[in-house]
Design a protein around this motif. Structure first.
Motif, PDB file in Angstrom:
ATOM      1  N   LEU A 381       0.832  -1.206   0.000  1.00 41.86           N
ATOM      2  CA  LEU A 381       0.000   0.000   0.000  1.00 41.86           C
ATOM      3  C   LEU A 381       0.866   1.255   0.000  1.00 41.86           C
ATOM      4  N   SER A 382       1.930   1.249   0.796  1.00 42.99           N
ATOM      5  CA  SER A 382       2.832   2.408   0.851  1.00 42.99           C
ATOM      6  C   SER A 382       3.499   2.652  -0.497  1.00 42.99           C
ATOM      7  N   PHE A 383       3.942   1.577  -1.158  1.00 46.08           N
ATOM      8  CA  PHE A 383       4.571   1.723  -2.467  1.00 46.08           C
ATOM      9  C   PHE A 383       3.609   2.361  -3.457  1.00 46.08           C
ATOM     10  N   ARG A 384       2.375   1.933  -3.435  1.00 43.29           N
ATOM     11  CA  ARG A 384       1.398   2.481  -4.371  1.00 43.29           C
ATOM     12  C   ARG A 384       1.132   3.962  -4.097  1.00 43.29           C
ATOM     13  N   ARG A 385       1.013   4.308  -2.824  1.00 46.50           N
ATOM     14  CA  ARG A 385       0.746   5.713  -2.491  1.00 46.50           C
ATOM     15  C   ARG A 385       1.959   6.581  -2.786  1.00 46.50           C
ATOM     16  N   PHE A 386       3.148   6.085  -2.497  1.00 51.17           N
ATOM     17  CA  PHE A 386       4.355   6.866  -2.742  1.00 51.17           C
ATOM     18  C   PHE A 386       4.639   7.003  -4.242  1.00 51.17           C
ATOM     19  N   GLY A 387       4.087   6.072  -5.021  1.00 53.39           N
ATOM     20  CA  GLY A 387       4.267   6.152  -6.461  1.00 53.39           C
ATOM     21  C   GLY A 387       3.285   7.076  -7.139  1.00 53.39           C
ATOM     22  N   SER A 388       2.327   7.607  -6.383  1.00 58.50           N
ATOM     23  CA  SER A 388       1.322   8.506  -6.944  1.00 58.50           C
ATOM     24  C   SER A 388       1.785   9.956  -6.797  1.00 58.50           C
ATOM     25  N   GLU A 389       2.019  10.604  -7.923  1.00 60.21           N
ATOM     26  CA  GLU A 389       2.445  12.007  -7.884  1.00 60.21           C
ATOM     27  C   GLU A 389       1.388  12.879  -7.234  1.00 60.21           C
ATOM     28  N   LYS A 390       0.106  12.541  -7.460  1.00 62.19           N
ATOM     29  CA  LYS A 390      -0.984  13.322  -6.911  1.00 62.19           C
ATOM     30  C   LYS A 390      -0.943  13.345  -5.391  1.00 62.19           C
ATOM     31  N   SER A 391      -0.590  12.206  -4.779  1.00 60.14           N
ATOM     32  CA  SER A 391      -0.534  12.125  -3.314  1.00 60.14           C
ATOM     33  C   SER A 391       0.713  12.786  -2.763  1.00 60.14           C
ATOM     34  N   VAL A 392       1.864  12.473  -3.386  1.00 55.23           N
ATOM     35  CA  VAL A 392       3.138  12.962  -2.866  1.00 55.23           C
ATOM     36  C   VAL A 392       3.246  14.476  -2.968  1.00 55.23           C
ATOM     37  N   LEU A 393       2.785  15.018  -4.078  1.00 55.58           N
ATOM     38  CA  LEU A 393       2.931  16.457  -4.310  1.00 55.58           C
ATOM     39  C   LEU A 393       1.657  17.230  -3.988  1.00 55.58           C
ATOM     40  N   ARG A 394       0.759  16.610  -3.236  1.00 51.52           N
ATOM     41  CA  ARG A 394      -0.480  17.295  -2.848  1.00 51.52           C
ATOM     42  C   ARG A 394      -0.135  18.496  -1.991  1.00 51.52           C
TER      43      ARG A 394
END
Length: 395
Positions: A381-394
């Motif tokens: 789950l962490s890998f998927r969230r960290f791979g999302s630019e939308k989440s990381v750069l929110r």
């Protein structure tokens, strides 16, 4: 691997510079328990001494001939007998703290006793005043024993004639097993909570904190694969959680050394728990559990825009950790195939069994397997969230 270690060292250095993290990781677990043990032991000792020696005012409602009970109460150490007219006044005086306890004899008390009947002594007092009630009960037990002996003497009966058997209990459980069953649930409850707390602040700082400082973009633009960045950060979070748990455990044993009233037998068992087998078995459970915690925290801290928002998300998650830990401390909750699959609860119950020396290694293996599965799911789950630019750069 070299790039992962570079990220790990950088984030570890930043984590150790953060005063809040150091406070939770080191200062609190090492100093909190010695302070709590010292203060509570001192207060309990002083309170017990005061309660055992303070003057008790015992209201007394007589019913004619009391067969010497009033004299016995008056002669008891640190006990003052106060005559009271009736039970209604007796209750009122106890409620307004004019009296500590009360004793009332039923009408015709002496006649019933002298005619071989059973007479009743009514006692009154506050439910919370256990020590005072125990002191009064000792006097009344002595009074009853004297009456029983007088009755037997009048009938020319030896006391042994009415005591055909006596029961003697022999404890078969080892002291280690007894301690494990009684208090073994408290220790895992403590270091699981500290595992979570020790992981939470580094997780917030390494993800949400990087957003606030504006360094997350620079880190992501570095020639390092994103999964390596995540692994390096997660290693810091897991190390912080494990370190905090170990230091909390160390703080507990330091506290035990400082408490002088603990019996030597219990102290020997407590110190004997720290065997290499116990430490390795405990760490084998804590490591995947902390990875599981980290895997749940990272998506939340990636999503949060500020330290305050991340704290507001992660703090309520404490209840998800505390609830199964508290359930594991309840009597009757045992380690079985079902409870071995419930995270946190399984660690609490298994630690109790490890301390008692009665662990089922088949269930232990099941616990490790279930924790590894949960840790893998959380990391994914962490890998998927960290791979999302939308989440990381929110922002």
């Amino acid at each position: 691997m070299k790039q992962i270690l570079i990220v790990f060292k950088k984030d570890l250095r930043e984590t150790l510079r953060d005063k809040r993290t150091l406070m939770v990781m080191v200062v609190v677990p090492l100093l909190l328990f010695p302070m709590i043990f010292g203060i509570t032991t001192k207060m309990q000792g002083d309170s017990a001494k005061d309660q055992a020696t303070r003057l008790l005012k015992v209201g007394y409602v007589a019913a004619g001939n009391d067969l010497g009970l009033a004299a016995l109460l008056s002669s008891a150490p640190a006990m003052q007998m106060v005559p009271v007219a009736d039970t209604a006044l007796l209750r009122q005086d106890i409620r307004n703290d004019s009296l500590d306890l009360g004793v009332a004899l039923e009408p015709g008390f002496a006649d019933k006793v002298m005619t071989m009947q059973t007479a009743t002594i009514h006692t009154y007092g506050a439910l919370t005043d256990d020590i005072a009630r125990d002191r009064l009960a000792m006097v009344l037990d002595l009074f009853q024993a004297n009456l029983v002996q007088n009755r037997l003497d009048s009938l020319h009966i030896d006391h042994a004639a009415i005591t055909p058997v006596q029961t003697t209990h022999h404890e078969t459980a080892l002291m280690k097993e007894t301690i494990g069953k009684l208090v073994g649930g408290v220790l895992p409850y403590i270091f699981i909570i500290f595992c979570y707390m020790g992981s939470m602040f580094p997780a917030i700082d390494l993800f949400t904190g990087e957003k606030e400082r504006g360094s997350i973009e620079t880190l992501l633009s570095a020639p390092i694969e994103r999964w390596k960045i995540l692994v390096g950060k997660m290693m810091v979070i897991v190390l912080a959680g494990i370190t905090t748990a170990i230091l909390s455990f160390t703080g507990i044993f330091i506290s035990l050394q400082l408490v002088a009233d603990i019996p030597k037998e219990i102290m020997d068992v407590a110190l004997g728990i720290l065997t290499p087998q116990f430490i390795l078995a405990l760490l084998a459970m804590l490591l995947p559990l902390v990875i599981f915690f980290a895997g749940l925290m990272i998506p939340a801290t990636i999503y949060a825009k500020s330290f305050k928002e991340a704290s507001s998300i992660l703090t309520p998650m404490n209840f998800l950790v505390i609830t199964p830990a508290v359930i594991g401390m309840m009597p009757g909750v045992e380690l079985n195939v079902v409870t071995a699959l419930i995270p946190v609860l399984n660690v609490v119950l298994c630690t109790k069994e490890l301390i008692a020396g009665t662990v089922d290694w088949g269930l232990y293996a099941l616990i490790i397997a279930s924790l590894l599965a949960l840790a893998t799911a959380a990391v994914t789950l962490s890998f998927r969230r960290f791979g999302s630019e939308k989440s990381v750069l929110r922002s």
